[in-house]
Design an enzyme around this catalytic site. Sequence first.
Site, PDB file in Angstrom:
ATOM      1  N   GLN A  95      -0.804  -2.226   5.167  1.00  0.00           N
ATOM      2  CA  GLN A  95       0.568  -2.397   4.672  1.00  0.00           C
ATOM      3  C   GLN A  95       1.169  -1.058   4.284  1.00  0.00           C
ATOM      4  O   GLN A  95       0.507  -0.221   3.674  1.00  0.00           O
ATOM      5  CB  GLN A  95       0.581  -3.269   3.416  1.00  0.00           C
ATOM      6  CG  GLN A  95       0.245  -4.713   3.635  1.00  0.00           C
ATOM      7  CD  GLN A  95       0.078  -5.399   2.297  1.00  0.00           C
ATOM      8  OE1 GLN A  95      -0.779  -5.029   1.496  1.00  0.00           O
ATOM      9  NE2 GLN A  95       0.922  -6.378   2.046  1.00  0.00           N
ATOM     10  N   VAL A 159      -1.822  -7.591  -5.984  1.00  0.00           N
ATOM     11  CA  VAL A 159      -1.351  -8.626  -5.073  1.00  0.00           C
ATOM     12  C   VAL A 159      -0.512  -8.054  -3.922  1.00  0.00           C
ATOM     13  O   VAL A 159      -0.163  -8.778  -2.995  1.00  0.00           O
ATOM     14  CB  VAL A 159      -0.522  -9.697  -5.809  1.00  0.00           C
ATOM     15  CG1 VAL A 159      -1.380 -10.447  -6.807  1.00  0.00           C
ATOM     16  CG2 VAL A 159       0.678  -9.063  -6.496  1.00  0.00           C
ATOM     17  N   GLU A 160      -0.193  -6.767  -4.006  1.00  0.00           N
ATOM     18  CA  GLU A 160       0.627  -6.172  -2.948  1.00  0.00           C
ATOM     19  C   GLU A 160      -0.213  -5.182  -2.125  1.00  0.00           C
ATOM     20  O   GLU A 160      -1.000  -5.588  -1.299  1.00  0.00           O
ATOM     21  CB  GLU A 160       1.886  -5.555  -3.550  1.00  0.00           C
ATOM     22  CG  GLU A 160       2.754  -6.644  -4.213  1.00  0.00           C
ATOM     23  CD  GLU A 160       4.096  -6.147  -4.675  1.00  0.00           C
ATOM     24  OE1 GLU A 160       4.834  -5.582  -3.864  1.00  0.00           O
ATOM     25  OE2 GLU A 160       4.404  -6.329  -5.874  1.00  0.00           O
ATOM     26  N   MET A 161      -0.120  -3.897  -2.409  1.00  0.00           N
ATOM     27  CA  MET A 161      -0.856  -2.941  -1.582  1.00  0.00           C
ATOM     28  C   MET A 161      -2.249  -2.624  -2.162  1.00  0.00           C
ATOM     29  O   MET A 161      -3.075  -2.006  -1.482  1.00  0.00           O
ATOM     30  CB  MET A 161      -0.016  -1.685  -1.386  1.00  0.00           C
ATOM     31  CG  MET A 161       1.261  -1.994  -0.582  1.00  0.00           C
ATOM     32  SD  MET A 161       2.542  -0.727  -0.667  1.00  0.00           S
ATOM     33  CE  MET A 161       1.924   0.478   0.486  1.00  0.00           C
TER      34      MET A 161
END
Lengths: 360, 107
Positions: A95, A159-161
């Site tokens: 990501q 929860v993201e990168m």
Amino acid sequence: MRMFMSVPAQAVAVIVLVVAATGHSSSMALAQAVVGQATVVNVVQAPTASLEKMRDEYRRPKTITFPKDNPYTAAKASLGKKLYFDTRLSAANVQSCASCHSPGFGFGDGLPKGVGNEMKALGRRSPTIINAAYGQIFMWDGRAETLEEQALGPIQADVEMNMPLDKLLKRLNGIPEYKPLFEAAFPGKAIAADSIAKAIATYERTIVSGIAPFDAWIEGNEKAISEDAKRGFTVFNTKAQCSACHSGWNFTDDSFHDIGLPSDDIGRGKFLKGVIKAQHAFKTPGLREISARGPYMHDGSVATIEDVIEHYDHGGISRESRSDAIVPLKLTKQEKADLVAFLKTLDSDVDPTVVPNLPR
Amino acid sequence: MKTLKFAMAVAFVAGAAVAAVAADKTINQKGKVFSQTEITVKKGEPVNFLNDDNIVHNVMSTTTGNEFNVGAAKPGTVTPVTFKAAGDVRVICAIHPSMKMVVKVTD
């Protein structure tokens, strides 16, 4: 030159004992400052502005705003663009910032809600970064005071990168071609987290919506937009009261409102626990390049611009936190169509974004 | 002149108690901005926050020792706030981030 807000949005360990739900609060003694009896006085409001005066409020700026502590340099913007598109900024190497804020989708992702680490759905729609240079506060709930602070948030969020900064620095230091780019942007300084933030923020500030038919009309070309759109502009500024929050050339004042969407997400209320009007409140998004940015609202729950207008016409859920500005509008079918015609004049023909070659 | 008119209006509507407050200790909110970025008051001396805008505003602070929150103030509402601790108090509108100021409270 913009000065950033000096009050951290997150500094909200507030112990508010009493919160008035209306302006008619009774005397209340808080732990510290004392809020006295509110009274009502007659305030003379200016008459509704003429159409010409309204148009003046929407003239686009001629320059991009950069903060004093992170001025623009070409080297910084170039480095920031590479970092923005580099998937190696995520722990799993899959990501980048552009995954959720893609130029192909108006610098969003075209999804109702973002997708994070291990392809898990996130809680809110990925906001666009178009015109972030003009933002006063960032994230749907305003938890980032600056664009620099915002840039590091999703990188680190599990929860993201999911990339701790110490690991990110180690990884970037292991990519030889990044070193001269950082040196050019931040001479004499080792690769550091604040440099990453400043470079990404600098690149993001260069992403500005293009000149749209609306802008040509504002500058005096009466043929630039249709008569439908002109009527829609008037409705936008009068009966529909959209401009109460979607104001100025970027069509937002960055204010926070509960607009009556049926969501359990309390938004800004998480940080301003005692403030009723902050519950279920989210930042007002700008409206530039709006056709490329659906689905709409903080939760992506509304698919089309037409449906957005239907929501506002109805007013959504009535609850204590809902903004006083959200009331049933009783728009006619023609007025709704005119609003859509107007909003589409905010789309521009932007040049395709060139994805950079990345350092190895 | 604007503040003088306001002081007179307060005297009419709210009585002498509020009107006794010095007019220059009033903060207006028209156009989603506080009329001053900074004001100095003595501890115990109220500051009047007047919403003379045409939309609802909030005024609050999370500064330790002087936390307060006036809630949602409708247009035409004036709310006195008295600060109890000396120091700089960062005041914001929780709705509109363009509204921010500092109240300097002295002993």
